[in-house]
Write a protein that holds these residues in place. Structure first.
Motif, PDB file in Angstrom:
ATOM      1  N   UNK A   1      73.050  23.941  14.775  1.00  0.00           N
ATOM      2  CA  UNK A   1      71.932  24.849  14.517  1.00  0.00           C
ATOM      3  C   UNK A   1      72.388  25.898  13.513  1.00  0.00           C
ATOM      4  N   UNK A   2      71.561  26.140  12.504  1.00  0.00           N
ATOM      5  CA  UNK A   2      71.937  27.069  11.435  1.00  0.00           C
ATOM      6  C   UNK A   2      72.090  28.498  11.967  1.00  0.00           C
ATOM      7  N   UNK A   3      71.367  28.820  13.025  1.00  0.00           N
ATOM      8  CA  UNK A   3      71.491  30.172  13.605  1.00  0.00           C
ATOM      9  C   UNK A   3      72.828  30.381  14.314  1.00  0.00           C
ATOM     10  N   UNK A   4      73.489  29.278  14.646  1.00  0.00           N
ATOM     11  CA  UNK A   4      74.804  29.385  15.294  1.00  0.00           C
ATOM     12  C   UNK A   4      75.883  29.273  14.225  1.00  0.00           C
ATOM     13  N   UNK A   5      76.568  30.369  13.963  1.00  0.00           N
ATOM     14  CA  UNK A   5      77.521  30.423  12.844  1.00  0.00           C
ATOM     15  C   UNK A   5      78.904  29.931  13.294  1.00  0.00           C
ATOM     16  N   UNK A   6      78.948  28.665  13.692  1.00  0.00           N
ATOM     17  CA  UNK A   6      80.189  28.083  14.208  1.00  0.00           C
ATOM     18  C   UNK A   6      80.890  27.278  13.116  1.00  0.00           C
TER      19      UNK A   6
ATOM     20  N   UNK B   1      99.112  28.637   5.914  1.00  0.00           N
ATOM     21  CA  UNK B   1      99.146  30.075   6.175  1.00  0.00           C
ATOM     22  C   UNK B   1      97.959  30.829   5.571  1.00  0.00           C
ATOM     23  N   UNK B   2      97.136  30.158   4.769  1.00  0.00           N
ATOM     24  CA  UNK B   2      95.938  30.832   4.258  1.00  0.00           C
ATOM     25  C   UNK B   2      94.710  30.501   5.107  1.00  0.00           C
ATOM     26  N   UNK B   3      94.925  29.876   6.259  1.00  0.00           N
ATOM     27  CA  UNK B   3      93.819  29.513   7.141  1.00  0.00           C
ATOM     28  C   UNK B   3      93.889  30.289   8.456  1.00  0.00           C
ATOM     29  N   UNK B   4      92.718  30.647   8.971  1.00  0.00           N
ATOM     30  CA  UNK B   4      92.636  31.277  10.282  1.00  0.00           C
ATOM     31  C   UNK B   4      91.706  30.395  11.116  1.00  0.00           C
ATOM     32  N   UNK B   5      92.287  29.666  12.064  1.00  0.00           N
ATOM     33  CA  UNK B   5      91.504  28.735  12.899  1.00  0.00           C
ATOM     34  C   UNK B   5      90.630  27.819  12.037  1.00  0.00           C
ATOM     35  N   UNK B   6      91.247  27.249  10.998  1.00  0.00           N
ATOM     36  CA  UNK B   6      90.558  26.268  10.162  1.00  0.00           C
ATOM     37  C   UNK B   6      89.737  26.849   9.031  1.00  0.00           C
ATOM     38  N   UNK B   7      89.605  28.177   9.000  1.00  0.00           N
ATOM     39  CA  UNK B   7      88.822  28.800   7.930  1.00  0.00           C
ATOM     40  C   UNK B   7      89.728  29.636   7.034  1.00  0.00           C
TER      41      UNK B   7
ATOM     42  N   UNK C   1      84.486  25.448   6.875  1.00  0.00           N
ATOM     43  CA  UNK C   1      85.790  26.085   6.672  1.00  0.00           C
ATOM     44  C   UNK C   1      85.640  27.531   6.176  1.00  0.00           C
ATOM     45  N   UNK C   2      84.403  28.055   6.271  1.00  0.00           N
ATOM     46  CA  UNK C   2      84.125  29.426   5.832  1.00  0.00           C
ATOM     47  C   UNK C   2      83.528  30.221   6.991  1.00  0.00           C
ATOM     48  N   UNK C   3      83.447  31.545   6.821  1.00  0.00           N
ATOM     49  CA  UNK C   3      82.777  32.381   7.823  1.00  0.00           C
ATOM     50  C   UNK C   3      81.284  32.352   7.525  1.00  0.00           C
ATOM     51  N   UNK C   4      80.561  31.537   8.288  1.00  0.00           N
ATOM     52  CA  UNK C   4      79.154  31.306   7.971  1.00  0.00           C
ATOM     53  C   UNK C   4      78.290  32.562   8.098  1.00  0.00           C
ATOM     54  N   UNK C   5      78.740  33.502   8.925  1.00  0.00           N
ATOM     55  CA  UNK C   5      77.971  34.738   9.038  1.00  0.00           C
ATOM     56  C   UNK C   5      77.985  35.533   7.741  1.00  0.00           C
ATOM     57  N   UNK C   6      78.845  35.151   6.779  1.00  0.00           N
ATOM     58  CA  UNK C   6      78.871  35.828   5.476  1.00  0.00           C
ATOM     59  C   UNK C   6      78.074  35.061   4.423  1.00  0.00           C
ATOM     60  N   UNK C   7      77.433  33.959   4.802  1.00  0.00           N
ATOM     61  CA  UNK C   7      76.672  33.135   3.860  1.00  0.00           C
ATOM     62  C   UNK C   7      75.182  33.261   4.148  1.00  0.00           C
ATOM     63  N   UNK C   8      74.506  34.128   3.395  1.00  0.00           N
ATOM     64  CA  UNK C   8      73.065  34.324   3.598  1.00  0.00           C
ATOM     65  C   UNK C   8      72.286  33.760   2.435  1.00  0.00           C
ATOM     66  N   UNK C   9      71.185  34.442   2.083  1.00  0.00           N
ATOM     67  CA  UNK C   9      70.408  34.089   0.894  1.00  0.00           C
ATOM     68  C   UNK C   9      69.977  32.646   0.820  1.00  0.00           C
ATOM     69  N   UNK C  10      70.030  32.097  -0.380  1.00  0.00           N
ATOM     70  CA  UNK C  10      69.551  30.731  -0.620  1.00  0.00           C
ATOM     71  C   UNK C  10      70.361  29.680   0.119  1.00  0.00           C
TER      72      UNK C  10
END
Length: 485
Positions: free
Chosen positions: A58-63, A391-397, A27-36
Motif C-alpha cells: 500500500x502506497x500509504x505504508x512507507x515500508x 556501510x552506506x546502507x541502513x537496514x537496506x536503505x 531502498x529509499x526512505x519513502x516518507x521523503x518521496x512525495x509529489x508526482x
C-alpha cells in the motif's frame, strides 16, 4: 504554462514504461518521496483496484516492500497524467541542434527538420543531448580518487577475481572480456557503468512468447558462460527476477553476478555518439540479450536446471507487442553528467547532507554496476567498477541527504534557461546514488516548477526566488527536509 514534451523513442515514460517494473524506492526512505512520484504510485493502486487485482503493498505504508507495476500500466498512467496537464507529446523526434542567443536557448531543430521554440527548456533525457547541444560543460566517465577525495572513486574492485581461463588457444581474450590491463585502483577514466534491458517475462503458457533463435546467433559468443558454468555448475540463471503484477517477472542485470544481461564495456562511447552509432550500440545490446536468452535455454554446456528454468520463461505476450515483445528502452544507467552551479560528490551523499536550496531528498545507496571486465595476468577475469558498499546502507536503505537546486542548473555563464534534472551536476560516485527514477521524478517535478517560476519572474533559472520555489514545492507535497534523527 504551455508545455511540449519531445521524446526520441516511440514510447513515453522512459524506463518505467520500458520494463522497469519497480523503481527501486524500496531502498529509499519513502516518507521523503512525495509529489508526482507518490501520485504516480497512487494511480498504479487505483488502476489495479479497478481491475480487481490485489497488490501486496500500500502506497500509504512507507515500508520497504517492492512497489511494482506492469510496463503497460506505467505507460497508460503517464499518458493520462500528460493529457490531464495539457502537455503536447511528440514522439520519435531526435534533437539535431539548439539555437542560442546571449546564453539562452531560443529554439531546437530536430533531425526531421521540425523546430520548437520556447522560453524555458528542460533536458530530461538519459543522455543529456540538449545540455551538450547548448554548449554546457559536462563529463563522461569516472573521476580519480584524489580529484574530490572520494574513497569510492575511480577503478574499484569489490568483486572477487574469477579463476576461469578467459582466453582462447591464441591467448586472445574471449568475447565479453573488455581488456587485458588491470586499471590501478582509484584511477579515473572514460568508463561508465554497464547498460542492459529490463525484460518483462512470463511463466504463464497462455501469456508467454518463447525465446527464439536470433538470425545471426553464434553460441561461441557465450564461451565465457560455458566455462563459468563448468567451474560453478550450481550457479542458477545469471540475472535477477522480480515478481510484478500480472503474474510476470522483471528481469534485471545482476549487480552481484559475475556474468549477467549487462553487456559490460560495450557502451563507453554511447554518451557522445551520433544517432547512427548509438543505434549500433543499441542493436549490439539487443543481439547480445536475445542470444544469451536462447543460449541459456539450449546450449548443452549450460546446466540442465538452468536450461529447464529458461524454457519455462518467455516474453510477456501482452507487453511491448508492437516491439516484438522486446523492451523498446535501453537502460542507460549513466551517460553525460553536467558540471553545473554546484557539483555533487560523495561527501554530499555521506557527510555534508544539508543544503540551503533543497528541492527534494535523495536516499538511494551508492550503487554502480560493472564498468569493465578484465583478463587477469593469471588467465582468469575480474569485473571492475561495481560500487555496492554495505556501510552506506541502513537496514537496506541509503543515507538521506538534501538535493540542492544548483545541481540541475548549468553555470549562469553557459546557459540561462535550461534545467537538467537527469544528467545532473555530480561525480560518478554521487551520480551512482541519485540515478534512480524516484530521485529523477523528484528533480524533474522541481525542474518544471522552477521553469514556470523563471518565466513568471522573467529571470534566469539561476536567479529565481528560492523561498517561492520552496513554497510551491511544498504545495505539491514535495518533501524537502531530512528525517528527524
Amino acid at each position: 504554462k504551455s508545455v511540449v514534451m519531445i521524446e526520441p523513442l516511440p514510447i513515453a515514460g522512459g524506463m518505467m514504461s520500458g520494463g522497469l517494473g519497480f523503481s527501486d524506492s524500496n531502498q529509499m526512505f519513502r516518507e521523503t518521496l512525495g509529489g508526482l512520484f507518490e501520485e504516480f504510485h497512487k494511480r498504479v493502486e487505483a488502476v489495479y483496484a479497478k481491475r480487481g487485482v490485489q497488490l501486496n503493498y500500500r502506497v500509504d505504508e512507507k515500508d520497504t516492500k517492492f512497489w511494482t507495476y506492469e510496463p503497460h500500466v506505467a505507460e497508460l498512467i503517464f499518458h493520462n497524467m500528460l493529457k490531464e496537464a495539457g502537455v503536447e507529446v511528440v514522439l520519435n523526434e531526435t534533437l539535431k541542434s539548439a539555437k542560442l542567443n546571449d546564453k539562452a536557448i531560443q529554439s531546437l531543430k530536430m533531425r526531421s527538420g521540425k523546430t520548437f521554440s520556447g522560453k524555458m527548456f528542460i533536458d530530461a533525457s538519459y543522455e543529456g543531448d540538449l545540455m551538450a547541444a547548448a554548449g554546457v560543460t559536462y563529463k563522461v566517465g569516472r573521476e580519480g580518487r584524489n580529484e574530490f577525495g572520494e574513497s569510492f572513486a575511480g577503478a574499484v574492485y569489490q568483486k572477487k577475481a574469477v579463476g576461469v581461463i578467459s582466453s582462447d588457444q591464441n591467448k586472445k581474450p574471449l568475447p565479453l572480456i573488455t581488456g587485458t590491463t588491470v586499471t590501478p585502483e582509484g584511477q579515473g577514466d572514460h568508463r561508465i557503468m554497464t547498460y542492459s534491458f529490463r525484460l518483462c517475462l512470463s511463466e504463464d503458457p497462455a501469456n508467454r512468447v518463447p525465446f527464439k533463435k536470433p538470425a545471426d546467433y553464434n553460441p561461441d559468443q557465450y564461451e565465457l558462460f560455458r566455462r563459468f558454468y563448468k567451474a560453478a555448475p550450481k550457479t542458477g540463471i545469471p540475472f535477477d527476477l522480480y515478481p510484478i503484477p500480472g503474474n510476470k517477472l522483471d528481469g534485471n542485470n545482476g549487480i552481484g553476478a559475475q556474468l549477467s544481461t549487462g553487456l559490460v564495456g560495450e557502451n563507453w562511447d554511447y554518451p557522445d555518439a551520433n544517432p547512427k552509432r548509438r543505434q549500433e550500440i543499441w542493436k549490439r545490446h539487443r543481439d547480445y540479450t536475445e542470444g544469451l536468452l536462447y543460449f541459456l535455454m539450449t546450449d548443452p554446456a549450460v546446466p540442465e536446471a538452468v536450461r529447464e528454468r529458461m524454457k519455462s520463461l518467455g516474453y510477456a505476450k501482452d507487453e511491448f507487442a508492437k516491439f516484438g515483445h522486446f523492451p523498446p528502452v535501453l537502460y542507460v544507467r549513466e551517460a553525460r553528467r553536467m558540471v553545473g552551479e554546484y557539483f555533487l560528490t560523495q561527501k554530499d551523499i555521506l557527510e555534508t547532507k544539508e543544503k540551503p536550496d533543497a528541492i527534494g531528498i535523495g536516499s538511494f545507496p551508492i550503487d554502480s554496476h560493472d564498468c569493465q571486465r578484465i583478463l587477469t595476468p593469471g588467465g582468469g577475469f575480474i569485473n571492475e567498477g561495481t560500487i555496492f558498499p554495505a556501510k552506506t546502507r541502513i537496514e537496506g536503505r541509503g543515507i538521506a541527504y538534501q538535493i540542492p537546486y544548483r545541481i540541475i542548473t548549468p553555470k549562469a555563464v553557459e546557459c540561462t534557461n535550461l534545467l537538467v534534472p537527469v544528467c545532473i551536476s555530480a561525480s560518478h560516485v554521487a551520480f551512482s546514488s541519485i540515478r534512480v527514477e524516484p530521485a529523477w521524478m523528484v528533480m524533474g517535478e522541481s525542474a518544471g516548477i522552477a521553469a514556470a517560476l523563471a518565466i513568471e519572474e522573467k529571470v534566469s533559472v539561476q536567479k529565481i526566488s528560492l523561498p517561492k520555489l520552496t513554497e510551491r514545492l511544498k504545495a505539491k507535497r514535495q518533501i524537502l527536509t531530512l528525517l528527524a534523527k
